[in-house]
Design a protein around this motif. Structure first.
Motif, PDB file in Angstrom:
ATOM      1  N   ARG A  76       0.842  -1.194   0.000  1.00 17.33           N
ATOM      2  CA  ARG A  76       0.000   0.000   0.000  1.00 17.33           C
ATOM      3  C   ARG A  76       0.875   1.242   0.000  1.00 17.33           C
ATOM      4  O   ARG A  76       1.993   1.242   0.530  1.00 17.33           O
ATOM      5  CB  ARG A  76      -0.942  -0.004   1.203  1.00 17.33           C
ATOM      6  CG  ARG A  76      -0.270   0.114   2.555  1.00 17.33           C
ATOM      7  CD  ARG A  76      -1.271  -0.137   3.688  1.00 17.33           C
ATOM      8  NE  ARG A  76      -2.347   0.846   3.700  1.00 17.33           N
ATOM      9  CZ  ARG A  76      -3.513   0.656   4.321  1.00 17.33           C
ATOM     10  NH1 ARG A  76      -3.741  -0.480   4.968  1.00 17.33           N
ATOM     11  NH2 ARG A  76      -4.429   1.609   4.302  1.00 17.33           N
ATOM     12  N   ASP A  77       0.321   2.282  -0.618  1.00 13.63           N
ATOM     13  CA  ASP A  77       0.977   3.598  -0.623  1.00 13.63           C
ATOM     14  C   ASP A  77      -0.045   4.575  -0.063  1.00 13.63           C
ATOM     15  O   ASP A  77      -0.962   5.010  -0.777  1.00 13.63           O
ATOM     16  CB  ASP A  77       1.392   3.966  -2.050  1.00 13.63           C
ATOM     17  CG  ASP A  77       2.183   5.265  -2.114  1.00 13.63           C
ATOM     18  OD1 ASP A  77       2.070   6.079  -1.185  1.00 13.63           O
ATOM     19  OD2 ASP A  77       2.901   5.464  -3.089  1.00 13.63           O
ATOM     20  N   ASN A  78       0.098   4.905   1.208  1.00 12.25           N
ATOM     21  CA  ASN A  78      -0.882   5.773   1.856  1.00 12.25           C
ATOM     22  C   ASN A  78      -0.888   7.181   1.258  1.00 12.25           C
ATOM     23  O   ASN A  78      -1.903   7.873   1.305  1.00 12.25           O
ATOM     24  CB  ASN A  78      -0.616   5.835   3.351  1.00 12.25           C
ATOM     25  CG  ASN A  78      -0.989   4.534   4.049  1.00 12.25           C
ATOM     26  OD1 ASN A  78      -1.711   3.694   3.498  1.00 12.25           O
ATOM     27  ND2 ASN A  78      -0.488   4.341   5.256  1.00 12.25           N
ATOM     28  N   ALA A  79       0.218   7.615   0.696  1.00 16.82           N
ATOM     29  CA  ALA A  79       0.271   8.942   0.078  1.00 16.82           C
ATOM     30  C   ALA A  79      -0.551   8.994  -1.206  1.00 16.82           C
ATOM     31  O   ALA A  79      -1.011  10.062  -1.618  1.00 16.82           O
ATOM     32  CB  ALA A  79       1.709   9.333  -0.207  1.00 16.82           C
ATOM     33  N   LYS A  80      -0.718   7.834  -1.832  1.00 17.26           N
ATOM     34  CA  LYS A  80      -1.472   7.775  -3.093  1.00 17.26           C
ATOM     35  C   LYS A  80      -2.840   7.136  -2.928  1.00 17.26           C
ATOM     36  O   LYS A  80      -3.543   6.909  -3.919  1.00 17.26           O
ATOM     37  CB  LYS A  80      -0.660   6.993  -4.136  1.00 17.26           C
ATOM     38  CG  LYS A  80       0.638   7.654  -4.537  1.00 17.26           C
ATOM     39  CD  LYS A  80       1.354   6.852  -5.623  1.00 17.26           C
ATOM     40  CE  LYS A  80       2.629   7.555  -6.057  1.00 17.26           C
ATOM     41  NZ  LYS A  80       3.334   6.795  -7.132  1.00 17.26           N
ATOM     42  N   ASN A  81      -3.204   6.806  -1.678  1.00 19.10           N
ATOM     43  CA  ASN A  81      -4.505   6.170  -1.414  1.00 19.10           C
ATOM     44  C   ASN A  81      -4.696   4.914  -2.263  1.00 19.10           C
ATOM     45  O   ASN A  81      -5.800   4.637  -2.765  1.00 19.10           O
ATOM     46  CB  ASN A  81      -5.660   7.139  -1.700  1.00 19.10           C
ATOM     47  CG  ASN A  81      -5.727   8.272  -0.709  1.00 19.10           C
ATOM     48  OD1 ASN A  81      -4.965   8.311   0.265  1.00 19.10           O
ATOM     49  ND2 ASN A  81      -6.624   9.202  -0.932  1.00 19.10           N
TER      50      ASN A  81
END
Length: 125
Positions: free
Chosen positions: A72-77
């Motif tokens: 997952r990439d929380n900055a990119k949702n």
């Protein structure tokens, strides 16, 4: 309203790789447990992988362990499913799902609150 949109599906040959993406909007992505499920024609939806809110806490179905990687990439949702060494039996519609609370490992479809529309993955022999 929370929306999940998958992309990256397609037709590949056995042994190939594919990466699915799922973008989440309308909520706080970093608060969600994310999961990937799949449903083959005529079969029930089954668990593939999940990743908890803390990056690095992942869990896989035995059938994909060692071949698939969830991240997952929380900055990119965005949540990803990297699929390597694909087999014909991996053919299915793949769904991403989100769960609001995080207390354990969640592998049942009923434990998730939000779902995407699905992405077809077809693996030819």
């Amino acid at each position: 309203q929370v929306q999940l949109v998958e992309s990256g599906g397609g037709l590949v040959q056995a042994g190939d790789s594919l990466r699915l993406s799922c973008v989440v909007s309308g909520g706080t992505f970093s608060n969600y447990v994310m999961g990937w499920f799949r449903q083959a024609s005529g079969k029930e939806r089954e668990f593939v992988a999940t990743i908890r809110r803390s990056v690095g806490n992942t869990y896989y179905a035995d059938s994909v362990k060692g071949r698939f990687t969830i991240s997952r990439d929380n900055a990119k949702n965005t949540v990803y499913l990297q699929m390597n060494s694909l087999k014909p039996e991996d053919t299915a519609v793949y769904y991403c799902a989100a769960r609001r609370s995080d207390y354990s490992i969640y592998s049942a479809p009923s434990e998730y609150n939000y779902w995407g529309q699905g992405a077809q993955v077809t693996v030819s022999s």
